[in-house]
Scaffold this motif. Structure first.
Motif, short mmCIF file in Angstrom:
data_model
loop_
_atom_site.label_atom_id
_atom_site.label_comp_id
_atom_site.label_asym_id
_atom_site.label_seq_id
_atom_site.Cartn_x
_atom_site.Cartn_y
_atom_site.Cartn_z
N PHE A 78 -3.58 -31.41 29.68
CA PHE A 78 -4.43 -30.74 29.77
C PHE A 78 -4.72 -29.65 29.75
O PHE A 78 -4.23 -28.92 28.36
N ASP A 79 -6.09 -29.32 29.82
CA ASP A 79 -6.60 -28.31 29.27
C ASP A 79 -6.49 -27.17 30.26
O ASP A 79 -7.18 -27.88 31.64
N PHE A 80 -6.48 -25.90 30.33
CA PHE A 80 -6.92 -24.78 31.74
C PHE A 80 -7.47 -23.28 30.84
O PHE A 80 -7.52 -23.49 29.73
N VAL A 90 1.57 -25.39 36.52
CA VAL A 90 1.43 -27.08 36.41
C VAL A 90 3.05 -27.99 36.69
O VAL A 90 3.59 -26.97 35.73
N ILE A 112 1.10 -20.23 33.90
CA ILE A 112 0.72 -20.33 32.90
C ILE A 112 -0.39 -18.42 34.16
O ILE A 112 -0.35 -18.11 35.28
N TRP A 150 -10.50 -22.12 27.11
CA TRP A 150 -9.75 -23.17 27.40
C TRP A 150 -8.81 -23.12 26.28
O TRP A 150 -9.15 -22.59 25.48
N LYS A 152 -5.44 -25.74 25.62
CA LYS A 152 -4.71 -26.80 25.68
C LYS A 152 -3.08 -27.21 25.58
O LYS A 152 -2.82 -25.93 24.74
N LEU A 186 -0.84 -29.00 40.37
CA LEU A 186 -1.69 -28.07 39.47
C LEU A 186 -1.21 -26.99 40.99
O LEU A 186 -1.70 -27.20 42.33
N SER A 202 -8.59 -23.79 36.42
CA SER A 202 -9.18 -24.87 36.31
C SER A 202 -9.27 -25.19 35.80
O SER A 202 -7.76 -25.26 34.28
N TRP A 203 -9.03 -26.80 35.44
CA TRP A 203 -8.29 -27.84 34.86
C TRP A 203 -8.97 -28.45 34.59
O TRP A 203 -10.11 -29.18 34.83
N ARG A 204 -9.05 -29.15 33.11
CA ARG A 204 -9.65 -30.50 32.62
C ARG A 204 -8.57 -31.41 31.94
O ARG A 204 -7.73 -30.78 31.06
N ILE A 206 -7.04 -34.21 31.97
CA ILE A 206 -5.90 -34.23 32.20
C ILE A 206 -5.31 -35.50 32.11
O ILE A 206 -5.79 -36.44 33.02
#
Length: 452
Positions: A78-80, A90, A112, A150, A152, A186, A202-204, A206
């Motif tokens: 995931f990206d955060f 996470v 994180i 961002w 990874k 999350l 934020s996350w994307r 995933i």
């Protein structure tokens, strides 16, 4: 005919290439939170341009957005991105059970952490044991996180092996067997500062891989990253290559004897389901079974001991022990990593400036008040000896260090209860000791690496 052969070859190539591709599954569809459930807190999660955004909120405990599906072995990516000042994570292989703290989310957490501590990529055991892999043991990994950008992340949880990466840099490497399966979640961490309200994490992108993991798992990377093995009374393949050995086998009393005996004590100690226990006997110093020591001395070493304190208990791990020094009442003489219930045992308030508290070099150098102790769970003490340089570590964090065989050391000793013992703490080598102080304390996972 020739054309048919070419078509067949092309088809085989495509099928073969497809078989080699990882079958990733998206956990977030980019549109809504279908397949996810919010747990424990009331912080908000919203979707902005295919990104899940968690928003910090005052007056709520940690809030988790958890997958409805459970996972055991997997590779997760995931990206955060996180605002400075917040803390997040996470969860993986985590659970929310009514019988455990009324549904509180607990389990492994990929940290994180944008603070100066720089523990992003470390592994925390949420609502249970605390830090399993603090990033103090991996300075290279501490530098991987990028502020206000961002990042990874990659988590590989396969069998008992848990490994993490941040931006392609190896961060954590753990062997642990406590939880085999659970959800992904999350976290929006609780806040105590009103100024942090409204800040976001934020996350994307995933995605998770659950098939052909041996094919797609990362190769072992031992450069600059320590492996932490929490599986009791075992030595991993890597630990064995690095020179670690069990000092207690988890089953017998081999390698140990009473400090004032030729054999192991017949009372006061027990081996119970992989745990070495000193029995409660009224709080006296070495008045029941007595201290136990290794059957051979050690010089330069890294010693790890997992210990668990019962309420109000007192004990210790000693090194540079000479059992010929004290033939009378009381404990054998040596430098001591203090084991103590600081809140309940009166010894914590004795000595000078806290030098009899947990983790201290007993009666000589005080451990800090903010040490990472986990009440109710096993904690890992580590003593590192390299010549005259000595360090005390607790749960992966160095809490004190000192030099011996010098003028300052002599002054410390002369102001302590050891002043009457000649040349105290200056021996080149000595036995290792677990102390009987009349309180029940548990030990396991006792291992040593001898240094040149």
């Amino acid at each position: 005919m020739k054309r048919n052969i070419l078509v067949l070859i092309a088809t085989v190539f495509i099928v073969s290439a497809s078989a080699q591709e990882a079958k990733w599954q998206d956990l977030f569809n980019g549109r809504n939170l279908k397949g996810w459930t919010k747990l424990n807190g009331t912080a908000e999660y919203k979707i902005q341009e295919k990104v899940i955004v968690g928003i910090s909120k005052s007056g709520t405990p940690n809030t988790f957005l958890a997958t409805n599906k459970m996972y055991d072995d997997f590779i997760l990516e995931f990206d955060f991105k996180v605002d400075d000042g917040l803390n997040s994570g996470v969860q993986f292989r985590s659970n929310s059970l009514k019988e455990y703290q009324n549904g509180r989310v607990h389990g492994y957490q990929f940290e994180i952490d944008p603070s100066d501590r720089s523990w992003t990529g470390g592994v925390y055991d949420e609502a249970r044991r605390g830090w399993l892999y603090p990033m103090t043991v991996n300075p290279i990994g501490q530098k991987a996180f990028k502020h206000n950008q961002w990042n990874k992340a990659r988590i590989e949880a396969i069998g008992n092996s848990i490994r993490t990466w941040v931006n392609g840099v190896p961060c954590a490497d753990i062997l642990d067997d406590v939880t085999k399966s659970g959800f992904i979640a999350l976290q929006v961490h609780s806040i105590n500062n009103k100024e942090l309200e409204g800040k976001t994490v934020s996350w994307r992108n995933i995605r998770i891989l659950t098939q052909d993991l041996d094919k797609f798992r990362s190769r072992e990377n031992t450069d600059g990253i320590e492996q932490v093995n929490t599986i009791a009374n075992t030595i991993s393949e890597r630990e064995a290559r690095e020179g670690w050995k069990l000092l207690w086998d988890g089953k017998t009393t081999n390698g140990w004897r009473g400090a004032k005996l030729d054999n192991f004590p017949e009372k006061g100690w027990s081996v119970d389901n992989g745990i070495l226990k000193v029995q409660k006997s009224g709080g006296g110093e070495s008045t029941n079974g007595g201290d136990i020591v290794t059957t051979r001395p050690y010089k330069n070493f890294m010693l790890k001991v997992d210990f668990k304190i019962t309420e109000g208990a007192n004990s210790g791990i000693k090194y540079f022990v000479d059992t010929n020094l004290n033939k009378g009442a009381g404990s054998a003489i040596g430098c001591e990593f203090q084991i103590l219930d600081d809140k309940k045992h009166p010894d914590a308030k004795l000595g000078v400036a806290g030098n009899r508290t947990l983790g201290s070099l007993y009666d000589l150098i005080a451990a800090p008040d903010n040490k990472p102790f986990r009440p109710g769970f096993f904690n890992t003490a580590m003593v590192v000896v390299k010549g005259n340089h000595v360090e005390h570590w607790l749960n992966g964090v160095k809490i004190i260090e000192y030099e011996r065989n010098n003028q300052m050391w002599g002054a410390l000793v002369n102001y302590s209860k050891y002043k009457d013992w000649p040349n105290f703490g200056n021996a080149e080598e000595g036995l290792l000791l677990l102390q009987d102080h009349g309180d029940e304390v548990w030990f396991q996972n006792i291992k040593i690496k001898e240094l040149e």
